[in-house]
Design an enzyme around this catalytic site. Structure first.
Site, PDB file in Angstrom:
ATOM      1  N   LEU A  17     -10.951   0.269 -10.690  1.00  0.00           N
ATOM      2  CA  LEU A  17      -9.850   0.602  -9.791  1.00  0.00           C
ATOM      3  C   LEU A  17     -10.349   1.501  -8.668  1.00  0.00           C
ATOM      4  O   LEU A  17     -11.352   2.200  -8.808  1.00  0.00           O
ATOM      5  CB  LEU A  17      -8.747   1.313 -10.575  1.00  0.00           C
ATOM      6  CG  LEU A  17      -8.017   0.477 -11.626  1.00  0.00           C
ATOM      7  CD1 LEU A  17      -6.986   1.315 -12.345  1.00  0.00           C
ATOM      8  CD2 LEU A  17      -7.353  -0.732 -10.974  1.00  0.00           C
ATOM      9  N   CYS A  18      -9.600   1.473  -7.591  1.00  0.00           N
ATOM     10  CA  CYS A  18      -9.881   2.327  -6.450  1.00  0.00           C
ATOM     11  C   CYS A  18      -9.980   3.776  -6.910  1.00  0.00           C
ATOM     12  O   CYS A  18      -9.165   4.202  -7.716  1.00  0.00           O
ATOM     13  CB  CYS A  18      -8.761   2.198  -5.434  1.00  0.00           C
ATOM     14  SG  CYS A  18      -8.640   3.556  -4.298  1.00  0.00           S
ATOM     15  N   PRO A  19     -10.886   4.590  -6.468  1.00  0.00           N
ATOM     16  CA  PRO A  19     -11.886   4.299  -5.422  1.00  0.00           C
ATOM     17  C   PRO A  19     -13.240   3.932  -6.005  1.00  0.00           C
ATOM     18  O   PRO A  19     -14.241   3.982  -5.308  1.00  0.00           O
ATOM     19  CB  PRO A  19     -11.992   5.652  -4.732  1.00  0.00           C
ATOM     20  CG  PRO A  19     -11.900   6.632  -5.873  1.00  0.00           C
ATOM     21  CD  PRO A  19     -10.981   5.999  -6.904  1.00  0.00           C
TER      22      PRO A  19
ATOM     23  N   SER B 194      -4.424   1.990  -3.646  1.00  0.00           N
ATOM     24  CA  SER B 194      -4.835   0.726  -3.051  1.00  0.00           C
ATOM     25  C   SER B 194      -4.853  -0.454  -4.015  1.00  0.00           C
ATOM     26  O   SER B 194      -4.919  -1.575  -3.580  1.00  0.00           O
ATOM     27  CB  SER B 194      -6.155   0.882  -2.299  1.00  0.00           C
ATOM     28  OG  SER B 194      -6.986   1.753  -2.960  1.00  0.00           O
TER      29      SER B 194
END
Lengths: 80, 421, 240
Positions: A17-19, B194
């Site tokens: 998952l981000c980041p 995001s």
């Protein structure tokens, strides 16, 4: 249609998952020589914005971004 | 050795950061170290440099050297140090970027010393010396770059959103449901993270509740805040503020991300001198309101699995949402079991402060997450809910390393799964 | 003049100490007051509902800090004992300004003297024990790693003050009235010993006691002891 880009390193970032996809690319960019290319495969759509933005701000280059089914494939070239 | 000019800049930075709160904290600490066992990092590692009072002491040593009469005359009394003392700076870097900012030490301190506040000064000094954390800096720069180059990703982002819409329509049996983006005069601008995992469940809830909403193109996370660079943090937050102004929304709902809500609701004002011109809400609060107001309904007791809840420090102790999440969980299940301690005394999960994004902190954060892991094991819960992305990433790591056999969920995910349609 | 040079210098130093203390604390408070306040309120949740509750919490957190009890019980106990005993002992010293006639009128002068002897003595012992704990703790890990010389200087000064005070209380043949005369001679800017003190070896103990007090009071505004006032401000931030 275009010729295959030859990568010096492949990173499997699927499921991260981000980041984290961006963080992994950043961590590994110094492991390829200047001019070398990392092929990174991610699934998190956030990386679509993160990785190109990261490349731009660190002075590296994303050569190509592909979307194959759920996979997002980035070719990142180390410029310095 | 650092050059003279840089040293001057660092001293000036310290001077600029002096305010009432900082002076109280630097002047009153008795070094009683009552705070030591309030900090999960000290409690697990037993390394004195992680005692909150010691972390603050490093800044106090600099302050005494340059801004206290007696400290200038007799630096030895306070162990006052030069601002370019290499050992001090290296310790300062370690303990500052290790701090998760949970402020549990502030809760237990007899003087209520806010170690996080003192460490924000430490971050400013490290920045002025060019010694900031590199990954956090790259993440901040990328976020700013993203704000300036929307065309880099907008088309493909919209495509991905469109591809997800059938899933929502299927889920809530509404063929008009969608993920609106760039919608002028919407009531709500929802700022997600995001990944789709923070967009899809929220979209299901908003669409089911018939909210007139639109999705932000930016993520709520603000790495400028973790980096401690208020200029960058402000630029990153401004992406959302200007988007909200452009779309003329009434309310901005921040997703389940601990620091992001605080950034918008508190720190933005500190950085800019003004409050954002719209209402700022936390998604967790909005969801509990939707249930209370009957905008959405949930299924009761979908399974007999024990559910527990981790109070993210930035949502609970530092954000003020204790009862809202419990209201929502209790609306869905009768098998809710609290962690002990909880609410304002909750232990940090160990992943806050941006730690989950810093690879060199991986081992440390998983080790120091031991307390949280044990707390969770005690409940015998199979589901843990936490409305903070940092916490969830950390809980996922803990789940794997400590074999907790638990599912980590966001509140929106839990609610969307159990939505009555 | 019936004062030896050392005692005389110590007595003169009292004036210096008072001036430094008042000026130092005033300076400290002005610096605090003139510094900019961070605009946003970063207190801990749940925050007090109204001003009344906030006021109550500031007082509670400053005087009792109950949350500390949960995380470090012994430190809390000794801190409470020390500060309470210090307060009572300090209050007892007001007999030197003026005899507590409101007490002696009720229970008689003899009983007041006994109360002073027993009460003051008890407070002195409690403080000494608490200081012993403070010092012992400073030498133990991990506290020694975060201690600086300031911490030891203050404990030594306090131990000196309390130890000498206890000595006068338990071994001296000198009585409150004599100390009161000494104290008032200083207040009248004419420091002197009366006959009883001048004759007694206790005057040395007294002068050393006062010397330690002077040093302590002079150092006070430049030390962490400004928490005497600062605690209220810092605890206020917690509730905002």
């Amino acid at each position: 249609m275009t010729e295959e880009i030859k990568a010096d390193m492949e990173l499997d970032l699927k499921g991260l998952l981000c980041p984290l996809p961006m963080v992994r690319v950043s961590q590994n960019i110094t492991k390829v020589p200047v001019g070398g290319i990392i092929k990174a495969v991610a699934t998190d759509p956030g990386s679509l914005a993160d990785i190109p933005s990261w490349a731009k701000s660190t002075g590296n280059e994303v050569l190509k971004t592909e979307k194959v089914e759920k996979d997002l494939i980035f070719y990142i070239k180390r410029l310095k | 050795m650092l050059d003279i000019e840089k040293k001057e800049l660092m001293i000036q930075t310290l001077k600029n950061k002096v305010n009432k709160q900082l002076l109280y904290y630097l002047d009153v600490c008795a070094r009683c170290a009552i705070c030591r066992d309030a900090c999960h990092q000290y409690k697990v590692t037993r390394d004195p440099k992680y005692i909150p009072a010691y972390r603050a002491e490093l800044i106090r040593r600099l302050y005494k050297k340059y801004f206290s009469v007696l400290g200038k005359l007799f630096p030895k009394i306070y162990e006052a140090k030069d601002i370019d003392d290499e050992f001090l700076l290296s310790e300062l870097y370690q303990v500052t970027y290790a701090c998760t900012g949970c402020r549990r030490c502030m809760y237990y301190c007899p003087f209520s010393i806010d170690t996080l506040h003192i460490l924000s000064v430490a971050k400013a000094i490290l920045l002025s010396a060019g010694m900031e954390n590199q990954i956090l800096r790259e993440l901040s720069d990328a976020a700013i770059m993203k704000g300036e180059n929307i065309e880099l990703f907008k088309d493909i982002f919209v495509t991905m959103l469109k591809e997800s819409e059938p899933e929502i329509r299927e889920k809530i049996k509404d063929k008009n449901a969608q993920i609106p983006i760039d919608k002028k005069n919407a009531d709500v601008l929802y700022v997600a993270l995001s990944g789709m995992h923070s967009i899809l469940p929220a979209a299901i809830i908003f669409d089911k509740a018939k909210i007139n909403w639109t999705l932000s193109m930016f993520e709520a996370a603000n790495y400028g805040y973790f980096l401690g660079d208020s200029q960058k943090a402000k630029t990153i937050a401004d992406r959302i503020v200007s988007e909200a102004k452009r779309l003329n929304v009434k309310e901005v709902i921040i997703t389940e991300c601990g620091h992001a809500y605080r950034v918008m609701n508190f720190f933005y004002e500190a950085w800019t001198g003004q409050k954002p011109p719209f209402k700022v809400s936390a998604l967790i609060d909005s969801i509990s309101r939707y249930i209370k107001d009957g905008l959405i309904e949930v299924n009761k007791n979908p399974s007999s699995e024990i559910v527990t809840y981790h109070d993210p420090c930035q949502v609970g102790r530092n954000g003020g949402f204790f009862e809202e999440p419990r209201y929502v969980i209790n609306a869905i299940t009768d098998n809710f079991r609290e962690l002990t301690p909880n609410r304002t005394k909750s232990w940090c999960c160990g992943g806050g402060g941006g730690l989950v994004a810093i690879p060199e902190m991986d081992e440390f954060r998983i080790k120091t997450g031991e307390i949280k892991a044990n707390q969770i094991k005690e409940t015998e819960a199979r589901i843990i809910i936490s409305p903070c992305e940092n916490c969830r990433l950390q809980l996922d790591s803990l789940n794997e390393k400590y074999g907790m056999d638990i599912k980590v969920k966001s509140m929106m995910e839990f609610v969307a799964e159990n939505l009555k349609v | 003049m019936n004062m030896d040079p050392f005692s005389f210098i110590v007595a003169i130093l009292v004036y210096v100490a008072v001036i430094v203390f008042v000026a130092g604390m005033t300076f400290k408070i002005i610096v605090w007051a003139k510094s900019p306040r961070m605009k946003i309120n970063l207190g801990i949740y749940p925050k007090p509902r109204n001003g009344f509750v906030r006021f109550f919490r500031i007082i509670r957190d400053s005087f009792i800090f109950p949350q500390t009890l949960e995380v470090d019980r012994w430190m809390w106990v000794f801190a409470m004992l020390f500060h309470a005993a210090l307060f009572v002992a300090l209050f007892g010293h007001f007999r030197l300004v003026r005899e507590f006639t409101f007490v002696s009128n009720v229970i008689g002068q003899d009983n007041l003297n006994t109360l002073g002897a027993v009460g003051g003595g008890t407070m002195g012992i409690i403080m000494l024990i608490a200081l012993g704990y403070y010092l012992f703790r400073r030498f133990a890990s991990p506290y020694k790693d975060i201690s600086v010389p300031e911490d030891f200087i203050l404990i030594i000064l306090l131990a000196g003050i309390v130890g000498l005070g206890d000595h006068m209380r338990f071994f001296g043949a000198v009585h409150t009235e004599d100390y009161r005369e000494y104290f008032q001679s200083i207040m009248r800017f004419k420091p002197a010993f009366n006959e009883a003190l001048a004759q007694s070896q206790t005057r040395w103990v007294l002068s050393w006691h006062v010397l330690f007090v002077n040093l302590f009071v002079i150092y006070f505004p430049f030390s962490k002891l400004v928490h005497l006032i600062g605690t209220f401000f810092a605890n206020k931030v917690r509730s905002e």
